[in-house]
Write a protein that holds these residues in place. Sequence first.
Motif, PDB file in Angstrom:
ATOM      1  N   GLU A 118      -8.146  10.743   7.463  1.00 35.35           N
ATOM      2  CA  GLU A 118      -7.122   9.785   8.023  1.00 35.35           C
ATOM      3  C   GLU A 118      -7.161   8.492   6.943  1.00 35.35           C
ATOM      4  O   GLU A 118      -6.114   7.838   6.820  1.00 35.35           O
ATOM      5  N   TYR A 119      -8.540   8.062   6.328  1.00 37.40           N
ATOM      6  CA  TYR A 119      -8.299   6.902   5.271  1.00 37.40           C
ATOM      7  C   TYR A 119      -7.296   7.604   4.247  1.00 37.40           C
ATOM      8  O   TYR A 119      -6.807   6.813   3.793  1.00 37.40           O
ATOM      9  N   ARG A 120      -7.662   8.716   3.660  1.00 36.90           N
ATOM     10  CA  ARG A 120      -6.951   9.024   2.543  1.00 36.90           C
ATOM     11  C   ARG A 120      -5.245   9.130   2.971  1.00 36.90           C
ATOM     12  O   ARG A 120      -4.618   8.610   2.011  1.00 36.90           O
ATOM     13  N   GLU A 121      -4.959   9.574   4.206  1.00 40.17           N
ATOM     14  CA  GLU A 121      -3.519   9.639   4.274  1.00 40.17           C
ATOM     15  C   GLU A 121      -3.133   8.107   4.469  1.00 40.17           C
ATOM     16  O   GLU A 121      -1.801   7.786   4.057  1.00 40.17           O
ATOM     17  N   TRP A 122      -3.781   7.165   5.248  1.00 39.80           N
ATOM     18  CA  TRP A 122      -3.384   5.638   5.433  1.00 39.80           C
ATOM     19  C   TRP A 122      -3.263   5.150   3.881  1.00 39.80           C
ATOM     20  O   TRP A 122      -2.335   4.444   3.680  1.00 39.80           O
ATOM     21  N   LYS A 123      -4.182   5.483   3.199  1.00 45.78           N
ATOM     22  CA  LYS A 123      -4.097   4.844   1.723  1.00 45.78           C
ATOM     23  C   LYS A 123      -2.872   5.324   0.926  1.00 45.78           C
ATOM     24  O   LYS A 123      -2.390   4.604   0.375  1.00 45.78           O
ATOM     25  N   SER A 124      -2.530   6.815   0.967  1.00 43.00           N
ATOM     26  CA  SER A 124      -1.406   7.166   0.519  1.00 43.00           C
ATOM     27  C   SER A 124      -0.161   6.639   0.919  1.00 43.00           C
ATOM     28  O   SER A 124       0.773   6.336   0.045  1.00 43.00           O
ATOM     29  N   GLN A 125      -0.083   6.466   2.112  1.00 40.11           N
ATOM     30  CA  GLN A 125       1.262   5.729   2.691  1.00 40.11           C
ATOM     31  C   GLN A 125       1.346   4.374   2.366  1.00 40.11           C
ATOM     32  O   GLN A 125       2.621   3.791   2.183  1.00 40.11           O
ATOM     33  N   ASN A 126       0.314   3.503   2.075  1.00 37.41           N
ATOM     34  CA  ASN A 126       0.439   2.254   2.132  1.00 37.41           C
ATOM     35  C   ASN A 126       0.482   1.868   0.313  1.00 37.41           C
ATOM     36  O   ASN A 126       0.598   0.812   0.006  1.00 37.41           O
ATOM     37  N   GLU A 127       0.219   2.901  -0.231  1.00 33.55           N
ATOM     38  CA  GLU A 127       0.418   2.817  -1.655  1.00 33.55           C
ATOM     39  C   GLU A 127       1.950   2.582  -2.169  1.00 33.55           C
ATOM     40  O   GLU A 127       2.406   2.124  -3.428  1.00 33.55           O
ATOM     41  N   LYS A 128       2.809   3.173  -1.401  1.00 29.11           N
ATOM     42  CA  LYS A 128       4.138   3.471  -1.832  1.00 29.11           C
ATOM     43  C   LYS A 128       4.978   1.971  -1.577  1.00 29.11           C
ATOM     44  O   LYS A 128       4.573   1.150  -1.248  1.00 29.11           O
TER      45      LYS A 128
END
Length: 160
Positions: A150-160
């Motif tokens: 969940e953290y990895r998904e959140w981080k990848s979405q917020n890096e964009k």
Amino acid sequence: MSATTVNITDNLENLREGEVVTDEKTGKKYRVKKNIMPHYSAGGPHGLGDPDDRTLRKIEADVIIPNRMNAHIEKNACNESYLGLITCFRKDGAVSGLNTCKPALEIFNRCKYERFHDPEFRAKITDDYIRERSEARRTGMTSQQRKLEEYREWKSQNEK
């Protein structure tokens, strides 16, 4: 390969891997598959066990559940008395604190004893554990692994 007719209640230990067995009552044929783990611990969608199984192994009942109870007691139920004991040990030192912190230790031990011998508390912790284990068996990932994903998904979405 020989076909053997057995009753399902017979002792099946002397059968060999790959042997074909016919159940007397139903007439169904089964191929013998030997496994270290019992069938309910090796089945399921990811080979981790049946997600709907609510039985506990001996190590779960005797070690894992009491450890979880202890952690919950220290963090939530008896936190004030636990922190009082830790503060006393830090102030007086570990060795001399064994003598001077006996009142704080007695308060913590009494609180811990009451919680450990509360059947409702044990049932709650056991249900929480079985729920987590069931979800891990269903998804193939532990709760920590799911949080990391969940953290990895959140981080990848917020890096964009």
